[in-house]
Motif scaffolding. Structure first.
Motif, PDB file in Angstrom:
ATOM      1  N   GLY A  55       0.808  -1.219   0.000  1.00  0.00           N
ATOM      2  CA  GLY A  55       0.000   0.000   0.000  1.00  0.00           C
ATOM      3  C   GLY A  55       0.839   1.266   0.000  1.00  0.00           C
ATOM      4  N   ASN A  56       0.144   2.403  -0.099  1.00  0.00           N
ATOM      5  CA  ASN A  56       0.853   3.693  -0.131  1.00  0.00           C
ATOM      6  C   ASN A  56       1.344   4.060   1.282  1.00  0.00           C
ATOM      7  OD1 ASN A  56      -1.346   4.824   1.274  1.00  0.00           O
ATOM      8  ND2 ASN A  56      -2.351   5.528  -0.595  1.00  0.00           N
ATOM      9  N   ASP A  57       1.947   5.234   1.408  1.00  0.00           N
ATOM     10  CA  ASP A  57       2.550   5.610   2.694  1.00  0.00           C
ATOM     11  C   ASP A  57       1.534   5.667   3.830  1.00  0.00           C
ATOM     12  OD1 ASP A  57       4.941   5.785   1.445  1.00  0.00           O
ATOM     13  OD2 ASP A  57       5.024   7.986   1.383  1.00  0.00           O
ATOM     14  N   VAL A  58       0.322   6.109   3.510  1.00  0.00           N
ATOM     15  CA  VAL A  58      -0.713   6.218   4.550  1.00  0.00           C
ATOM     16  C   VAL A  58      -1.072   4.818   5.056  1.00  0.00           C
ATOM     17  CG1 VAL A  58      -3.075   7.000   5.004  1.00  0.00           C
ATOM     18  CG2 VAL A  58      -1.579   8.331   3.508  1.00  0.00           C
ATOM     19  N   ILE A  59      -1.236   3.906   4.102  1.00  0.00           N
ATOM     20  CA  ILE A  59      -1.553   2.516   4.468  1.00  0.00           C
ATOM     21  C   ILE A  59      -0.399   1.926   5.284  1.00  0.00           C
ATOM     22  CG2 ILE A  59      -1.991   0.191   3.559  1.00  0.00           C
ATOM     23  CD1 ILE A  59      -4.220   2.015   2.796  1.00  0.00           C
ATOM     24  N   ARG A  60       0.810   2.194   4.840  1.00  0.00           N
ATOM     25  CA  ARG A  60       1.958   1.601   5.554  1.00  0.00           C
ATOM     26  C   ARG A  60       2.025   2.103   7.000  1.00  0.00           C
ATOM     27  NH1 ARG A  60       6.711   0.615   1.026  1.00  0.00           N
ATOM     28  NH2 ARG A  60       5.257  -0.071  -0.576  1.00  0.00           N
ATOM     29  N   ALA A  61       1.661   3.373   7.210  1.00  0.00           N
ATOM     30  CA  ALA A  61       1.630   3.887   8.584  1.00  0.00           C
ATOM     31  C   ALA A  61       0.565   3.127   9.394  1.00  0.00           C
ATOM     32  CB  ALA A  61       1.330   5.384   8.576  1.00  0.00           C
ATOM     33  N   ALA A  62      -0.580   2.862   8.751  1.00  0.00           N
ATOM     34  CA  ALA A  62      -1.651   2.122   9.451  1.00  0.00           C
ATOM     35  C   ALA A  62      -1.243   0.660   9.673  1.00  0.00           C
ATOM     36  CB  ALA A  62      -2.953   2.210   8.660  1.00  0.00           C
ATOM     37  N   PRO A 336      -6.871  -2.837  13.269  1.00  0.00           N
ATOM     38  CA  PRO A 336      -6.611  -2.367  14.643  1.00  0.00           C
ATOM     39  C   PRO A 336      -6.390  -0.855  14.706  1.00  0.00           C
ATOM     40  CG  PRO A 336      -5.449  -4.424  14.250  1.00  0.00           C
ATOM     41  CD  PRO A 336      -6.005  -3.983  12.922  1.00  0.00           C
ATOM     42  N   ALA A 337      -5.556  -0.317  13.830  1.00  0.00           N
ATOM     43  CA  ALA A 337      -5.266   1.124  13.891  1.00  0.00           C
ATOM     44  C   ALA A 337      -6.473   1.948  13.447  1.00  0.00           C
ATOM     45  CB  ALA A 337      -4.050   1.454  13.026  1.00  0.00           C
ATOM     46  N   LEU A 338      -7.139   1.531  12.368  1.00  0.00           N
ATOM     47  CA  LEU A 338      -8.252   2.350  11.874  1.00  0.00           C
ATOM     48  C   LEU A 338      -9.448   2.320  12.835  1.00  0.00           C
ATOM     49  CD1 LEU A 338      -8.122   1.936   7.979  1.00  0.00           C
ATOM     50  CD2 LEU A 338      -6.911   3.538   9.461  1.00  0.00           C
ATOM     51  N   SER A 339      -9.658   1.195  13.539  1.00  0.00           N
ATOM     52  CA  SER A 339     -10.734   1.147  14.547  1.00  0.00           C
ATOM     53  C   SER A 339     -10.428   2.124  15.670  1.00  0.00           C
ATOM     54  CB  SER A 339     -10.840  -0.240  15.190  1.00  0.00           C
ATOM     55  OG  SER A 339     -11.056  -1.213  14.237  1.00  0.00           O
ATOM     56  N   SER A 350      -7.639  14.273  18.516  1.00  0.00           N
ATOM     57  CA  SER A 350      -6.966  14.545  17.239  1.00  0.00           C
ATOM     58  C   SER A 350      -6.652  13.264  16.469  1.00  0.00           C
ATOM     59  CB  SER A 350      -5.656  15.286  17.500  1.00  0.00           C
ATOM     60  OG  SER A 350      -4.749  14.398  18.142  1.00  0.00           O
ATOM     61  N   GLY A 351      -6.551  12.153  17.168  1.00  0.00           N
ATOM     62  CA  GLY A 351      -6.171  10.893  16.525  1.00  0.00           C
ATOM     63  C   GLY A 351      -4.671  10.665  16.518  1.00  0.00           C
ATOM     64  N   GLU A 352      -3.913  11.663  16.983  1.00  0.00           N
ATOM     65  CA  GLU A 352      -2.447  11.538  16.916  1.00  0.00           C
ATOM     66  C   GLU A 352      -1.880  10.520  17.895  1.00  0.00           C
ATOM     67  OE1 GLU A 352      -0.394  15.393  16.765  1.00  0.00           O
ATOM     68  OE2 GLU A 352      -2.272  16.151  15.928  1.00  0.00           O
ATOM     69  N   ALA A 353      -2.697  10.070  18.839  1.00  0.00           N
ATOM     70  CA  ALA A 353      -2.228   9.002  19.720  1.00  0.00           C
ATOM     71  C   ALA A 353      -2.192   7.678  18.945  1.00  0.00           C
ATOM     72  CB  ALA A 353      -3.158   8.876  20.920  1.00  0.00           C
ATOM     73  N   VAL A 354      -2.888   7.629  17.824  1.00  0.00           N
ATOM     74  CA  VAL A 354      -2.956   6.382  17.034  1.00  0.00           C
ATOM     75  C   VAL A 354      -2.048   6.476  15.809  1.00  0.00           C
ATOM     76  CG1 VAL A 354      -4.497   4.770  15.846  1.00  0.00           C
ATOM     77  CG2 VAL A 354      -5.381   6.143  17.749  1.00  0.00           C
ATOM     78  N   LEU A 355      -2.138   7.574  15.078  1.00  0.00           N
ATOM     79  CA  LEU A 355      -1.387   7.729  13.827  1.00  0.00           C
ATOM     80  C   LEU A 355      -0.857   9.168  13.742  1.00  0.00           C
ATOM     81  CD1 LEU A 355      -3.821   5.867  11.391  1.00  0.00           C
ATOM     82  CD2 LEU A 355      -1.467   5.193  11.876  1.00  0.00           C
TER      83      LEU A 355
END
Ligand SMILES: Cc1cc2nc3c(=O)[nH]c(=O)nc-3n(C[C@H](O)[C@H](O)[C@H](O)COP(=O)(O)OP(=O)(O)OC[C@H]3O[C@@H](n4cnc5c(N)ncnc54)[C@H](O)[C@@H]3O)c2cc1C
Length: 370
Positions: A55-62, A336-339, A350-355
């Motif tokens: 996947g792209n960079d966003v997917i790889r972070a997830a 797991p990350a997107l949930s 903000s969501g920054e604790a996850v991504l």
């Protein structure tokens, strides 16, 4: 009678059940699923593999943010790892060398290996066809059913509920509340989470919202008997560099996919015979043993936004309408990350604790709304 909740999640696949399980400690949540059981569509038809560099960079972070929860799940989710080491290899023909170089330039935890080593990992490959090969040792099989069941258990233990055979047929928002009509009765909540997979744009349309531009793409797979004289269980997953086929062991047999990507309407997907035959032929040219028989075949939908990045966040065009869709070919490994991100954003965090912040913005639906 109308049942009231704090949150209604539309769709009982991995996305919907995963998010609902994480919302449930704080609020009353109901998942509405059109089918008679969860996981009947894309979730139940995946190749069940975790690949860090997919996947792209966003997917790889997830992917990276999901790994720990799958490898060492919290005990309320599963009591043993949900990943089993498999290893994944990409092989390039001479014509695919430029693609190979590009892949290696931004791949992590991946080593280049020789064609002979590639054959050692997947002994029926034709060595003479392999110009370059690389190996990601951490790639793993995902126990998809146990992950889904783990989320379902978590959901129920915390008072949440899945209602099956509850396809949402109509919905509108009045006085700050979404009112939903389903085949199993009426429901209402101030917030709906649209986790309807291939149907997510149709759910938006039901709500009177413009579609966001999701396209379901069909992907097929076939289960072949192990080639005569081989025990395949310890072989790695192998993908052609330009993703024109891939293969992986599956319960002592080989699952082979033509890696097709045909745009279709949302539907109960079924493989196209010709697409399957052509894909199996591409696989057959790369290996030394013939394809003698297809034991079973199936297809599922990988649903992508135009930028091939999932859509996670509140829609700027409607109050209380949250998107959790467009996971494409990565919705199991990123669940797991997107949930967790979905729940953080729903809580107003903000969501920054996850991504990382840039990843959270790249996922936001407002990028697709002008
Ligand atoms: C062949 C194939 C291989 C794949 N391999 C991998 C892999 O190796 N690794 C990986 O991470 N991912 C893989 N994927 C992708 C992954 O399967 C998906 O990204 C993921 O399952 C999406 O989950 P979901 O919950 O969004 O969708 P779904 O599982 O499709 O769930 C959506 C649910 O919404 C329900 N629904 C729709 N409309 C309504 C309505 N109006 N009312 C109520 N319910 C509704 C549907 O019935 C469905 O159950 C693969 C996919 C395919 C097809």
């Amino acid at each position: 009678m109308t049942e009231t909740a704090d949150f209604i999640v539309i769709g009982g696949g991995m996305a919907g059940i995963g998010a609902a399980a994480r919302i449930a400690p704080d609020a009353k949540v109901i998942v509405l699923e059109a089918e008679d059981a969860p996981g009947r569509h894309s979730t139940g038809r995946s190749a069940a593999i975790f690949v860090t560099n997919y996947g792209n960079d966003v997917i790889r972070a997830a992917n990276a943010a999901s790994f720990a929860e799958l490898a060492e799940p919290p005990e309320d989710l599963a009591d043993t790892p949900l990943l089993t080491p498999r290893g994944e290899m990409m092989i390039a023909t001479a014509a695919e060398e430029a693609l190979f170089e590009r892949h290696m330039a931004d791949a992590s935890d991946t080593e280049e290996i020789s064609p002979a080593e590639a054959v050692a990992h997947f002994p029926i490959l034709r060595e003479e066809n392999i110009a370059r090969a690389c190996y990601e040792p951490a790639a793993s099989d995902i126990d998809v059913d146990r992950l889904l069941q783990g989320y379902l258990r978590l959901l129920r233990r915390q008072g949440g509920r899945l209602v099956a055979k509850a396809g949402v047929q109509a919905m509108d928002r009045r006085q700050g509340v979404w009112h939903l009509q389903t085949s199993a009765g009426n429901f209402e909540a101030p917030v709906v989470v649209n986790a309807a997979g291939a149907w997510a744009d149709e759910v938006a349309a039901l709500s009177g919202l413009p579609k966001i531009g999701l396209t379901p793409f069909r992907r097929s797979a076939a289960l072949l008997p192990a080639p005569a004289g081989y025990e395949v269980s310890s072989w790695v997953a192998v993908v052609s560099m330009s993703e024109t086929w891939y293969a992986k062991p599956e319960a002592g047999k080989l699952m082979v996919s033509p890696a097709d990507e045909d745009p279709v309407d949302p539907q109960d997907a079924w493989p196209d015979d010709m697409v399957l035959a052509e894909g199996l032929d591409r696989y057959a040219q790369a290996v030394t043993t013939p394809v003698t028989r297809v034991e079973r075949s199936w297809a599922g939908l990988r649903t992508f936004a135009p930028d091939r990045t999932p859509v996670v966040g509140f829609d700027p065009a409607a109050e209380g309408f949250f998107w959790l869709a467009g996971q494409g070919g990565y919705g199991i490994q990123t669940a797991p990350a997107l949930s967790r991100l979905a729940v953080a954003l729903i809580r107003g965090e903000s969501g920054e604790a996850v991504l990382p912040a840039a990843t959270v913005s790249a996922l936001a639906p407002n990028r697709l709304r002008s």
